[in-house]
Design a protein around this motif. Sequence first.
Motif, short mmCIF file in Angstrom:
data_model
loop_
_atom_site.label_atom_id
_atom_site.label_comp_id
_atom_site.label_asym_id
_atom_site.label_seq_id
_atom_site.Cartn_x
_atom_site.Cartn_y
_atom_site.Cartn_z
N ARG A 33 30.72 38.05 26.47
CA ARG A 33 31.56 39.01 25.76
C ARG A 33 32.62 39.50 26.72
O ARG A 33 32.37 39.66 27.90
CB ARG A 33 30.73 40.21 25.29
N GLN A 34 33.82 39.76 26.19
CA GLN A 34 34.89 40.29 27.02
C GLN A 34 34.59 41.76 27.32
O GLN A 34 34.11 42.49 26.45
CB GLN A 34 36.23 40.17 26.32
N THR A 35 34.87 42.15 28.54
CA THR A 35 34.63 43.54 28.94
C THR A 35 35.74 43.99 29.87
O THR A 35 36.53 43.19 30.34
CB THR A 35 33.25 43.69 29.62
N LYS A 36 35.79 45.27 30.11
CA LYS A 36 36.77 45.84 31.03
C LYS A 36 36.04 46.58 32.13
O LYS A 36 34.97 47.14 31.91
CB LYS A 36 37.70 46.81 30.29
N PHE A 37 36.63 46.58 33.30
CA PHE A 37 36.11 47.29 34.45
C PHE A 37 37.17 48.27 34.91
O PHE A 37 37.93 47.99 35.85
CB PHE A 37 35.74 46.32 35.58
N PRO A 38 37.27 49.43 34.28
CA PRO A 38 38.38 50.34 34.56
C PRO A 38 38.39 50.89 35.99
O PRO A 38 39.45 51.27 36.48
CB PRO A 38 38.20 51.45 33.54
N LYS A 39 37.27 50.94 36.65
CA LYS A 39 37.23 51.51 38.00
C LYS A 39 37.25 50.45 39.09
O LYS A 39 37.19 50.77 40.27
CB LYS A 39 36.00 52.40 38.16
N LEU A 40 37.35 49.18 38.69
CA LEU A 40 37.39 48.10 39.65
C LEU A 40 38.75 48.06 40.34
O LEU A 40 39.79 48.04 39.69
CB LEU A 40 37.13 46.76 38.95
N LYS A 41 38.72 48.07 41.64
CA LYS A 41 39.96 48.05 42.41
C LYS A 41 40.18 46.65 42.97
O LYS A 41 39.25 46.02 43.45
CB LYS A 41 39.90 49.06 43.55
N PRO A 42 41.41 46.16 42.91
CA PRO A 42 41.66 44.82 43.45
C PRO A 42 41.50 44.80 44.97
O PRO A 42 41.70 45.80 45.64
CB PRO A 42 43.11 44.55 43.06
N SER A 43 41.12 43.65 45.46
CA SER A 43 41.03 43.48 46.91
C SER A 43 42.42 43.57 47.50
O SER A 43 43.37 43.03 46.95
CB SER A 43 40.42 42.13 47.26
N LEU A 44 42.52 44.24 48.61
CA LEU A 44 43.81 44.41 49.27
C LEU A 44 43.78 43.72 50.63
O LEU A 44 42.73 43.63 51.27
CB LEU A 44 44.14 45.88 49.47
N ARG A 45 44.93 43.25 51.05
CA ARG A 45 45.05 42.65 52.36
C ARG A 45 46.35 43.13 52.98
O ARG A 45 47.40 43.10 52.33
CB ARG A 45 45.04 41.13 52.27
N SER A 46 46.29 43.56 54.20
CA SER A 46 47.49 43.99 54.91
C SER A 46 48.23 42.77 55.41
O SER A 46 47.62 41.79 55.83
CB SER A 46 47.13 44.87 56.10
N ILE A 47 49.55 42.85 55.34
CA ILE A 47 50.39 41.79 55.88
C ILE A 47 51.47 42.43 56.74
O ILE A 47 51.75 43.61 56.61
CB ILE A 47 51.05 40.93 54.78
#
Length: 90
Positions: A33-47
């Motif tokens: 089933r499709q779901t949402k993760f509203p509190k999920l933060k994308p992985s970040l990488r410094s450049i």
Amino acid sequence: MKKQIPKFKSEDDERKFWAKEDTTEYIDWSQARQTKFPKLKPSLRSISIRLPETLIERYKTLANKRDVPYQSLMKLYLTEKLEDEIKNGA
């Protein structure tokens, strides 16, 4: 009967596992089933990026007028330009 998903010692181990395995042997996707993760933060990488000092100062000035951090403004502009390019088939 689907295969049992193994326990992983780390996210890296899990990532390597799924990179070479076929998920259909482990998961019945017809039940998904499709779901949402509203509190999920994308992985970040410094450049590191070299920019002319004048460009950075212009970002800082504009960001200050908008009361936002200049790096956030830069990310916003990069995202908007990327979306435009994708939308226009570049």
